[in-house]
Design a protein around this motif. Structure first.
Motif, PDB file in Angstrom:
ATOM      1  N   THR A 215     -42.442  30.186  15.071  1.00  0.00           N
ATOM      2  CA  THR A 215     -42.814  29.555  13.807  1.00  0.00           C
ATOM      3  C   THR A 215     -41.596  28.902  13.188  1.00  0.00           C
ATOM      4  OG1 THR A 215     -44.555  31.201  13.434  1.00  0.00           O
ATOM      5  CG2 THR A 215     -43.774  29.980  11.506  1.00  0.00           C
ATOM      6  N   ALA A 216     -41.774  27.658  12.766  1.00  0.00           N
ATOM      7  CA  ALA A 216     -40.709  26.930  12.058  1.00  0.00           C
ATOM      8  C   ALA A 216     -41.150  26.709  10.620  1.00  0.00           C
ATOM      9  CB  ALA A 216     -40.434  25.591  12.728  1.00  0.00           C
ATOM     10  N   PHE A 217     -40.192  26.804   9.729  1.00  0.00           N
ATOM     11  CA  PHE A 217     -40.420  26.549   8.308  1.00  0.00           C
ATOM     12  C   PHE A 217     -39.764  25.211   7.980  1.00  0.00           C
ATOM     13  CE2 PHE A 217     -39.379  27.507   3.725  1.00  0.00           C
ATOM     14  CZ  PHE A 217     -40.691  27.481   3.291  1.00  0.00           C
TER      15      PHE A 217
ATOM     16  N   VAL B 135     -42.612  16.794  11.333  1.00  0.00           N
ATOM     17  CA  VAL B 135     -43.590  17.873  11.544  1.00  0.00           C
ATOM     18  C   VAL B 135     -44.290  17.707  12.881  1.00  0.00           C
ATOM     19  CG1 VAL B 135     -45.762  18.891  10.722  1.00  0.00           C
ATOM     20  CG2 VAL B 135     -43.948  18.342   9.090  1.00  0.00           C
ATOM     21  N   ARG B 136     -44.773  16.505  13.166  1.00  0.00           N
ATOM     22  CA  ARG B 136     -45.500  16.273  14.424  1.00  0.00           C
ATOM     23  C   ARG B 136     -44.598  16.505  15.642  1.00  0.00           C
ATOM     24  NH1 ARG B 136     -48.210  12.169  11.192  1.00  0.00           N
ATOM     25  NH2 ARG B 136     -50.322  12.929  10.872  1.00  0.00           N
ATOM     26  N   ARG B 137     -43.371  16.059  15.554  1.00  0.00           N
ATOM     27  CA  ARG B 137     -42.438  16.285  16.659  1.00  0.00           C
ATOM     28  C   ARG B 137     -42.048  17.753  16.749  1.00  0.00           C
ATOM     29  NH1 ARG B 137     -38.109  12.399  15.065  1.00  0.00           N
ATOM     30  NH2 ARG B 137     -36.950  13.323  16.781  1.00  0.00           N
ATOM     31  N   GLY B 138     -41.966  18.416  15.597  1.00  0.00           N
ATOM     32  CA  GLY B 138     -41.673  19.849  15.578  1.00  0.00           C
ATOM     33  C   GLY B 138     -42.751  20.662  16.277  1.00  0.00           C
ATOM     34  N   LEU B 139     -43.986  20.197  16.215  1.00  0.00           N
ATOM     35  CA  LEU B 139     -45.082  20.908  16.880  1.00  0.00           C
ATOM     36  C   LEU B 139     -44.961  20.889  18.401  1.00  0.00           C
ATOM     37  CD1 LEU B 139     -48.116  19.940  14.647  1.00  0.00           C
ATOM     38  CD2 LEU B 139     -47.080  22.207  14.904  1.00  0.00           C
ATOM     39  N   LYS B 140     -44.128  20.013  18.932  1.00  0.00           N
ATOM     40  CA  LYS B 140     -43.867  20.009  20.374  1.00  0.00           C
ATOM     41  C   LYS B 140     -42.898  21.130  20.751  1.00  0.00           C
ATOM     42  CE  LYS B 140     -44.604  15.033  20.718  1.00  0.00           C
ATOM     43  NZ  LYS B 140     -43.976  13.735  20.962  1.00  0.00           N
TER      44      LYS B 140
ATOM     45  N   ASP C 120     -44.905  26.750  17.900  1.00  0.00           N
ATOM     46  CA  ASP C 120     -46.339  27.045  17.908  1.00  0.00           C
ATOM     47  C   ASP C 120     -46.978  26.750  16.553  1.00  0.00           C
ATOM     48  OD1 ASP C 120     -46.269  28.125  20.577  1.00  0.00           O
ATOM     49  OD2 ASP C 120     -45.279  29.888  19.708  1.00  0.00           O
ATOM     50  N   GLU C 121     -46.181  26.888  15.504  1.00  0.00           N
ATOM     51  CA  GLU C 121     -46.680  26.676  14.152  1.00  0.00           C
ATOM     52  C   GLU C 121     -45.559  26.108  13.292  1.00  0.00           C
ATOM     53  OE1 GLU C 121     -49.018  29.292  10.822  1.00  0.00           O
ATOM     54  OE2 GLU C 121     -47.257  30.248  11.711  1.00  0.00           O
ATOM     55  N   VAL C 122     -45.920  25.193  12.398  1.00  0.00           N
ATOM     56  CA  VAL C 122     -44.974  24.680  11.412  1.00  0.00           C
ATOM     57  C   VAL C 122     -45.562  24.962  10.034  1.00  0.00           C
ATOM     58  CG1 VAL C 122     -43.843  22.648  10.437  1.00  0.00           C
ATOM     59  CG2 VAL C 122     -44.024  22.891  12.916  1.00  0.00           C
ATOM     60  N   ILE C 123     -44.768  25.626   9.214  1.00  0.00           N
ATOM     61  CA  ILE C 123     -45.147  25.870   7.826  1.00  0.00           C
ATOM     62  C   ILE C 123     -44.386  24.871   6.963  1.00  0.00           C
ATOM     63  CG2 ILE C 123     -45.135  27.505   5.909  1.00  0.00           C
ATOM     64  CD1 ILE C 123     -45.060  29.751   8.070  1.00  0.00           C
TER      65      ILE C 123
ATOM     66  N   LEU D  93     -36.791  23.871  10.172  1.00  0.00           N
ATOM     67  CA  LEU D  93     -36.906  22.541  10.766  1.00  0.00           C
ATOM     68  C   LEU D  93     -36.441  21.531   9.730  1.00  0.00           C
ATOM     69  CD1 LEU D  93     -37.938  20.728  13.079  1.00  0.00           C
ATOM     70  CD2 LEU D  93     -40.211  20.840  12.005  1.00  0.00           C
ATOM     71  N   ARG D  94     -35.511  20.667  10.126  1.00  0.00           N
ATOM     72  CA  ARG D  94     -34.965  19.664   9.201  1.00  0.00           C
ATOM     73  C   ARG D  94     -34.828  18.328   9.927  1.00  0.00           C
ATOM     74  NH1 ARG D  94     -36.025  20.142   4.766  1.00  0.00           N
ATOM     75  NH2 ARG D  94     -34.182  19.131   3.927  1.00  0.00           N
ATOM     76  N   GLY D  95     -35.025  17.261   9.184  1.00  0.00           N
ATOM     77  CA  GLY D  95     -34.850  15.917   9.714  1.00  0.00           C
ATOM     78  C   GLY D  95     -33.553  15.319   9.201  1.00  0.00           C
TER      79      GLY D  95
END
Length: 151
Positions: A4-6, A22-27, A30-33, A87-89
């Protein structure tokens, strides 16, 4: 074990750049909050309720995305939700300097919390919430920069 990523931010507003991360993080996860945080240094332009609703609209098809709001230290909230990753951009080197400092503090607070940086897609790099707010304030159309319709 579920990864899980926050993804924290004030998201005032949530832009196409945020949605891309977010969409790239889902790759990777399993889950993005998506955590809409209260920044004590900023007064919101768009209401928390509106942004929550609009982000839900943007990801209505995704079951592995949750949207929450919070008023606490990001590291504490990530731990509370079982996220081991932030998760950060990053759009540029200025973002890196700022995010790197925050990442170090978060890691000091919770040693097992890792920050994962994704470089913004080039076509989205010029978009910032600050610019979108300014355009909106003066009546310019902003939907080209958002993953939902604002008007």
């Amino acid at each position: 074990m579920k990864k899980t990523a926050f993804f924290p931010g004030s998201f005032d507003p949530f832009t196409k750049g945020h949605a891309d991360i977010v969409r790239r993080g889902l790759k990777l996860f399993d889950e993005v909050i998506i955590g809409i945080g209260t920044n004590s240094q900023k007064k919101r332009y768009f209401s928390l309720e509106l942004m929550t609703q609009k982000i839900r609209e943007a990801f209505h098809e995704s079951e592995n995305i949750r949207i929450i709001s919070y008023d606490d230290l990001t590291a504490n909230v990530a731990k509370e939700y079982g996220a081991k990753f932030l998760l950060r951009g990053l759009r540029n080197t200025t973002d890196f300097e700022y995010e790197n400092t925050i990442s170090q503090v978060n890691r000091h607070l919770i040693a097992e919390l890792e920050t994962v940086f994704l470089i913004t897609s080039p076509e989205l790099a010029p978009i910032s919430s600050t610019i979108v707010r300014e355009l909106h304030k003066y009546g310019a159309k902003v939907n080209d920069y958002l993953p939902y319709d604002l008007e």
